[in-house]
Design a protein around this motif. Structure first.
Motif, PDB file in Angstrom:
ATOM      1  N   HIS A 503       0.842  -1.198   0.000  1.00 51.15           N
ATOM      2  CA  HIS A 503       0.000   0.000   0.000  1.00 51.15           C
ATOM      3  C   HIS A 503       0.876   1.247   0.000  1.00 51.15           C
ATOM      4  N   PRO A 504       0.521   2.286  -0.769  1.00 54.01           N
ATOM      5  CA  PRO A 504       1.297   3.537  -0.732  1.00 54.01           C
ATOM      6  C   PRO A 504       1.042   4.291   0.567  1.00 54.01           C
ATOM      7  N   THR A 505       2.046   5.061   0.999  1.00 45.88           N
ATOM      8  CA  THR A 505       1.921   5.885   2.196  1.00 45.88           C
ATOM      9  C   THR A 505       2.219   7.330   1.825  1.00 45.88           C
ATOM     10  N   TYR A 510       5.060  13.829   0.906  1.00 47.40           N
ATOM     11  CA  TYR A 510       6.030  12.781   0.588  1.00 47.40           C
ATOM     12  C   TYR A 510       5.329  11.441   0.403  1.00 47.40           C
ATOM     13  N   LEU A 511       5.487  10.878  -0.791  1.00 47.13           N
ATOM     14  CA  LEU A 511       4.850   9.616  -1.136  1.00 47.13           C
ATOM     15  C   LEU A 511       5.883   8.498  -1.096  1.00 47.13           C
ATOM     16  N   LEU A 512       5.623   7.491  -0.258  1.00 46.27           N
ATOM     17  CA  LEU A 512       6.493   6.321  -0.143  1.00 46.27           C
ATOM     18  C   LEU A 512       5.819   5.133  -0.804  1.00 46.27           C
ATOM     19  N   VAL A 513       6.505   4.505  -1.749  1.00 48.68           N
ATOM     20  CA  VAL A 513       5.999   3.283  -2.374  1.00 48.68           C
ATOM     21  C   VAL A 513       7.126   2.256  -2.364  1.00 48.68           C
ATOM     22  N   ARG A 514       6.756   0.992  -2.282  1.00 46.79           N
ATOM     23  CA  ARG A 514       7.740  -0.078  -2.275  1.00 46.79           C
ATOM     24  C   ARG A 514       7.082  -1.373  -2.700  1.00 46.79           C
ATOM     25  N   ASN A 515       7.921  -2.343  -3.040  1.00 45.40           N
ATOM     26  CA  ASN A 515       7.446  -3.709  -3.237  1.00 45.40           C
ATOM     27  C   ASN A 515       8.451  -4.653  -2.593  1.00 45.40           C
TER      28      ASN A 515
END
Length: 528
Positions: A503-505, A510-515
């Protein structure tokens, strides 16, 4: 001597091979028909699209073996060739997870390497206790101390983001490898907390929000692995009063110092209660309620929720009679009562936060498929439920019963919001979420779907004022308008390039994305 009878060879070769022609044509028609059904879910479409050609091949192999069209020698030779081909396939290929959220296996060569993260031993920042964030950047951030937005409802308000990424592209602040897992980030005072798997250790990690620098990590020597869900933790840490509460995929609940990562207490929730893990691993993000932290149980039928005292980790209560699922508990006020809601395999349940007493037990959906979506609370007397795998959605009215419990009445139900990994969020009486992989807007008063557009597969969505940030399963992040009038895409950034279920934060701008391979932080443009 002459005869009018045809020879055996001429009989075998006479006419077209109608059986294989017919099965192939029927298979093609069946695949095109299934793919054309608008409300038929992606999961079943993908499995049937793969199964139908396989069935056609099997039927034609059987036809080849038993038809008199060919000699026994030819048929035996062909059968031997098929067996050899099957053996070669078995010894040269393997399953490496799934292609996507539909669960179709990803077949690769046995000698090929899994495209895991290239995470080396990341050096922890020296003197992490004395670390301070950039003051100017900190002023433009905001705290998101738990999963699914600041209030665990999938919404961020007051962000004042620009509504056009085509005109002004978000700025990439940092990008780096990260360990396995489907956790998201929790952010407090410039620190970004997540969970990840590195080798045989499950980690809780803390990063500088603005640089991506690792500040500390805490490790448990455990590893969850399942061929469909992959390896590593799934839940997001919760931050509360200087402590991190993190629930690992094998059922370890940790309480850590948020500044240093030093352990304060730990409970093995599944082990201590002799509970079998759920099939795709514990996925519950801890919920803080008063002086307790609440988490879900396991696959073994019995208590669904476990509440532990924040300071000591001592068990305060355990309650329920069901199997845990893949959503997280949330705090709500319904019909004047403050309750903890839990979405389970069989039911939606509500509990007294102080004692764990069951106040509501409402059966819904099926018990053969997973539920991962968060219940959506509307005011003090409505709860919206949704799930994928043919369960659809429904609206409940909650009223207080004479005995002090709660009663639920279904107001409407339908198939217009079929969430899988995604959870919807509400704005001005409309739900916005991924209906079987496509962004949809549903009128919550009637259940009518106003529109459904885009293709984001098993992704995630976050409602930000009058905008929707969509993390697609394939990696790119999209921006769309949250308005009943129709779908409007407002921009897109490449972000990630492989399967993304995290889920994006959004912490301020500031947008944090990860996999399970890479993490990225963007500074989003603000409205003028």
């Amino acid at each position: 001597m002459t005869t009018d009878s045809p020879s055996l060879s001429s009989v075998r070769s006479r006419g077209l091979p109608w059986f294989p022609i017919a099965t192939i044509l029927l298979g093609v028609v069946a695949v095109f028909y299934i793919r054309s059904l608008p409300e038929f879910e992606r999961n079943l479409k993908s499995w049937l699209t793969a199964a139908i050609p396989l069935l056609v091949v099997i039927l034609n192999c059987l036809w080849f073996v038993f038809t008199p069209r060919f000699s026994w020698r030819t048929r035996l030779t062909g059968l031997a060739g098929l067996l050899i081909l099957g053996g070669v396939a078995k010894w040269t290929t393997r399953v490496d997870g799934t292609l996507d959220g539909t669960g179709v296996p990803n077949i690769v060569w046995k000698w090929s390497k899994s495209e895991g993260p290239s995470v080396a031993k990341v050096k922890v920042a020296e003197a992490a206790e004395g670390w301070t964030p950039d003051a100017a950047m900190l002023a433009q951030s905001a705290d998101v101390p738990q999963f699914f937005g600041p209030n665990r409802d999938g919404r961020v308000t007051g962000a004042k983001l620009a509504g056009d990424w085509k005109a002004v592209t978000p700025k990439e602040l940092w990008r780096q490898p990260i360990g396995l897992g489907w956790s998201a980030y929790a952010v407090v005072q410039g620190r970004a907390y997540t969970q990840e798997q590195r080798s045989e250790e499950e980690l809780v990690t803390c990063y500088d929000l603005f640089t991506g620098k690792l500040l500390w990590s805490y490790a448990d020597p455990v590893r969850f692995s399942q061929w469909q869900s992959g390896d590593g933790p799934h839940a997001t840490p919760t931050i509360h009063e200087g402590r991190v509460y993190a629930y690992g995929a094998t059922g370890l609940l940790n309480c850590l110092n948020a500044t240093t990562g030093k352990p304060i207490w730990q409970r093995s929730v599944l082990g201590e209660n002799k509970l079998e893990n759920i099939e795709w691993g514990v996925s519950c993000s801890p919920l803080i309620v008063d002086d307790k932290v609440v988490v879900t149980g396991g696959q073994t039928k019995g208590p669904v929720l476990f509440a532990y005292k924040l300071d000591t980790g001592e068990l305060a209560w355990k309650a329920g009679d069901d199997q845990a699922c893949y959503s997280s508990p949330l705090l709500a006020t319904l019909a004047g009562k403050r309750v903890v809601l839990s979405n389970n395999v069989r039911s939606l349940t509500a509990y007294d936060p102080a004692s764990g007493a069951v106040l509501l037990d409402y059966e819904w959906g099926g018990t053969n498929w997973p539920k991962a979506s968060q219940p959506l609370v509307l005011g003090q007397d409505r709860v919206f439920l949704s799930a994928g795998y043919g369960m659809g959605c429904q609206m409940l009215e909650i009223k207080a019963a004479a005995d002090g419990s709660l009663a639920a009445t279904q107001l409407w139900a339908g198939m217009k919001m079929k969430t899988q990994f995604n959870s919807p969020a509400v704005r001005e009486g409309h739900a916005y979420g991924l209906d079987d992989g496509r962004l949809a807007c549903v009128d919550l008063a009637t259940g009518e779907r106003l529109w459904k557009e885009g293709r984001f597969a098993s992704g995630q969505s976050l409602l930000v004022d009058d905008l929707v940030i969509i993390q697609s399963e394939s990696g790119p992040v999209h921006l769309a308008a949250a308005k009943p009038a129709g779908f409007e895409e407002l921009g897109k950034i490449g972000a990630l390039s492989s399967k993304t279920w995290n889920h994006p934060t959004l912490a301020g701008r500031y947008l944090l994305v990860r996999n399970d391979r890479e993490a990225v932080c963007y500074e989003l443009p603000l409205a003028k």
